[in-house]
Scaffold this motif. Structure first.
Motif, mmCIF file in Angstrom:
data_model
loop_
_atom_site.group_PDB
_atom_site.id
_atom_site.type_symbol
_atom_site.label_atom_id
_atom_site.label_comp_id
_atom_site.label_asym_id
_atom_site.label_seq_id
_atom_site.Cartn_x
_atom_site.Cartn_y
_atom_site.Cartn_z
ATOM 1 N N SER A 189 -1.129 59.104 -36.368
ATOM 2 C CA SER A 189 -2.447 58.489 -36.495
ATOM 3 C C SER A 189 -2.272 56.980 -36.547
ATOM 4 C CB SER A 189 -3.185 58.991 -37.740
ATOM 5 O OG SER A 189 -2.494 58.632 -38.914
ATOM 6 N N GLN A 190 -3.219 56.299 -35.966
ATOM 7 C CA GLN A 190 -3.177 54.838 -35.913
ATOM 8 C C GLN A 190 -4.576 54.287 -36.143
ATOM 9 O OE1 GLN A 190 -1.857 54.539 -31.868
ATOM 10 N NE2 GLN A 190 0.305 54.495 -32.436
ATOM 11 N N THR A 191 -4.628 53.155 -36.816
ATOM 12 C CA THR A 191 -5.866 52.394 -36.946
ATOM 13 C C THR A 191 -5.700 51.148 -36.088
ATOM 14 O OG1 THR A 191 -6.178 53.190 -39.210
ATOM 15 C CG2 THR A 191 -7.447 51.241 -38.546
ATOM 16 N N TRP A 192 -6.641 50.953 -35.175
ATOM 17 C CA TRP A 192 -6.620 49.836 -34.240
ATOM 18 C C TRP A 192 -7.770 48.878 -34.547
ATOM 19 C CZ3 TRP A 192 -3.577 49.393 -29.584
ATOM 20 C CH2 TRP A 192 -2.697 50.450 -29.368
ATOM 21 N N VAL A 193 -7.504 47.576 -34.438
ATOM 22 C CA VAL A 193 -8.527 46.543 -34.630
ATOM 23 C C VAL A 193 -8.475 45.594 -33.441
ATOM 24 C CG1 VAL A 193 -9.235 44.573 -36.066
ATOM 25 C CG2 VAL A 193 -8.443 46.687 -37.150
ATOM 26 N N ARG A 194 -9.651 45.176 -32.987
ATOM 27 C CA ARG A 194 -9.717 44.193 -31.908
ATOM 28 C C ARG A 194 -9.592 42.792 -32.524
ATOM 29 N NH1 ARG A 194 -12.627 44.370 -26.959
ATOM 30 N NH2 ARG A 194 -14.036 45.958 -27.821
ATOM 31 N N PHE A 195 -8.574 42.066 -32.105
ATOM 32 C CA PHE A 195 -8.353 40.677 -32.493
ATOM 33 C C PHE A 195 -8.606 39.797 -31.280
ATOM 34 C CE2 PHE A 195 -5.802 43.048 -35.550
ATOM 35 C CZ PHE A 195 -6.110 42.400 -36.743
ATOM 36 N N PRO A 196 -8.654 38.473 -31.445
ATOM 37 C CA PRO A 196 -8.816 37.604 -30.277
ATOM 38 C C PRO A 196 -7.752 37.844 -29.195
ATOM 39 C CG PRO A 196 -9.239 36.348 -32.262
ATOM 40 C CD PRO A 196 -8.730 37.709 -32.702
ATOM 41 N N VAL A 197 -6.553 38.293 -29.582
ATOM 42 C CA VAL A 197 -5.482 38.561 -28.609
ATOM 43 C C VAL A 197 -5.602 39.957 -28.002
ATOM 44 C CG1 VAL A 197 -3.847 36.962 -29.663
ATOM 45 C CG2 VAL A 197 -3.878 39.361 -30.382
ATOM 46 N N GLY A 198 -6.512 40.782 -28.503
ATOM 47 C CA GLY A 198 -6.705 42.131 -27.991
ATOM 48 C C GLY A 198 -6.538 43.173 -29.083
ATOM 49 N N TRP A 199 -6.503 44.435 -28.680
ATOM 50 C CA TRP A 199 -6.368 45.545 -29.612
ATOM 51 C C TRP A 199 -4.960 45.590 -30.187
ATOM 52 C CZ3 TRP A 199 -10.285 48.228 -31.513
ATOM 53 C CH2 TRP A 199 -11.488 48.224 -30.819
ATOM 54 N N ARG A 200 -4.858 45.758 -31.518
ATOM 55 C CA ARG A 200 -3.569 45.858 -32.193
ATOM 56 C C ARG A 200 -3.633 46.963 -33.239
ATOM 57 N NH1 ARG A 200 -2.738 43.340 -28.359
ATOM 58 N NH2 ARG A 200 -1.661 41.357 -28.133
ATOM 59 N N ILE A 201 -2.485 47.600 -33.470
ATOM 60 C CA ILE A 201 -2.360 48.625 -34.498
ATOM 61 C C ILE A 201 -2.153 47.915 -35.835
ATOM 62 C CG2 ILE A 201 -1.000 50.585 -35.331
ATOM 63 C CD1 ILE A 201 -0.065 50.846 -32.306
ATOM 64 N N VAL A 202 -2.983 48.249 -36.825
ATOM 65 C CA VAL A 202 -2.843 47.642 -38.149
ATOM 66 C C VAL A 202 -2.235 48.620 -39.151
ATOM 67 C CG1 VAL A 202 -4.700 45.987 -37.751
ATOM 68 C CG2 VAL A 202 -5.223 48.179 -38.888
ATOM 69 N N HIS A 203 -2.299 49.908 -38.814
ATOM 70 C CA HIS A 203 -1.702 50.935 -39.665
ATOM 71 C C HIS A 203 -1.336 52.123 -38.799
ATOM 72 C CE1 HIS A 203 -0.880 53.448 -43.140
ATOM 73 N NE2 HIS A 203 -1.498 54.406 -42.488
ATOM 74 N N ALA A 204 -0.144 52.686 -39.058
ATOM 75 C CA ALA A 204 0.295 53.869 -38.312
ATOM 76 C C ALA A 204 0.971 54.843 -39.261
ATOM 77 C CB ALA A 204 1.267 53.459 -37.199
ATOM 78 N N HIS A 205 0.849 56.118 -38.933
ATOM 79 C CA HIS A 205 1.466 57.170 -39.732
ATOM 80 C C HIS A 205 1.994 58.245 -38.797
ATOM 81 C CE1 HIS A 205 1.435 60.817 -42.365
ATOM 82 N NE2 HIS A 205 2.087 59.978 -43.109
ATOM 83 N N VAL A 206 3.229 58.671 -39.017
ATOM 84 C CA VAL A 206 3.852 59.730 -38.224
ATOM 85 C C VAL A 206 4.418 60.761 -39.194
ATOM 86 C CG1 VAL A 206 5.631 60.287 -36.515
ATOM 87 C CG2 VAL A 206 4.479 58.053 -36.443
ATOM 88 N N SER A 207 4.162 62.034 -38.915
ATOM 89 C CA SER A 207 4.709 63.096 -39.752
ATOM 90 C C SER A 207 4.897 64.342 -38.898
ATOM 91 C CB SER A 207 3.768 63.399 -40.930
ATOM 92 O OG SER A 207 2.498 63.823 -40.464
ATOM 93 N N HIS A 208 5.532 65.339 -39.491
ATOM 94 C CA HIS A 208 5.712 66.625 -38.826
ATOM 95 C C HIS A 208 5.026 67.703 -39.634
ATOM 96 C CE1 HIS A 208 8.493 65.775 -35.556
ATOM 97 N NE2 HIS A 208 9.057 64.893 -36.353
ATOM 98 N N GLU A 209 4.472 68.673 -38.936
ATOM 99 C CA GLU A 209 3.877 69.816 -39.615
ATOM 100 C C GLU A 209 4.986 70.665 -40.221
ATOM 101 O OE1 GLU A 209 1.159 72.304 -37.557
ATOM 102 O OE2 GLU A 209 -0.181 70.648 -37.064
ATOM 103 N N LEU A 210 4.711 71.148 -41.381
ATOM 104 C CA LEU A 210 5.645 72.073 -42.023
ATOM 105 C C LEU A 210 5.177 73.486 -41.704
ATOM 106 C CD1 LEU A 210 5.938 70.316 -45.485
ATOM 107 C CD2 LEU A 210 7.490 70.155 -43.539
ATOM 108 N N ARG A 211 6.055 74.275 -41.179
ATOM 109 C CA ARG A 211 5.668 75.660 -40.833
ATOM 110 C C ARG A 211 6.640 76.628 -41.446
ATOM 111 N NH1 ARG A 211 3.108 75.915 -34.861
ATOM 112 N NH2 ARG A 211 1.666 74.260 -35.170
#
Length: 126
Positions: A104-126
């Motif tokens: 999951s990522q949160t993107w914000v538009r800045f004057p330089v363009g779209w940038r990721i401000v927060h990211a999260h990576v995980s794996h499902e536990l099965r």
């Protein structure tokens, strides 16, 4: 507030696609440019955490390339107004379909363009 304006969804989807291309190609320079260049940027990984652009850039430079065959599915772009978006997706690799990953990522538009401000990576536990 406009939710999911088609033109903004298309912009974020294109930015996400370019980010993903850089990730699969292990283009460290391009990956660094997709993240907000600030001390407040955060990324939580499977077994790691970076706070601030310097930590994130150093971590990324030390990472090996992803395994070949990365597959994305159930990707969802949601935009709020014209300057804030979230992207969520599932991913897996050949032979590892029984252990999918989540991103999951949160993107914000800045004057330089779209940038990721927060990211999260995980794996499902099965």
């Amino acid at each position: 507030m406009d939710i999911d304006r088609p033109d903004v969804v298309a912009e974020v989807a294109a930015a996400f696609t370019d980010y993903e291309k850089a990730l699969v190609a292990n283009d460290v320079r391009a990956l660094g440019e997709w993240f907000w260049d600030a001390e407040s940027v955060t990324r939580f990984g499977v077994a790691d955490r970076q706070t601030g652009a310097a930590q994130l850039h150093a971590w990324r430079a030390a990472q090996p390339p992803l395994p070949p065959g990365r597959r994305l599915y159930d990707t969802k772009v949601t935009v709020f107004g014209s300057d804030l978006a979230t992207v969520t997706t599932m991913f897996d690799y050949p032979g590892q379909e029984d252990r999918p990953g989540r991103q999951s990522q949160t993107w914000v538009r800045f004057p330089v363009g779209w940038r990721i401000v927060h990211a999260h990576v995980s794996h499902e536990l099965r």
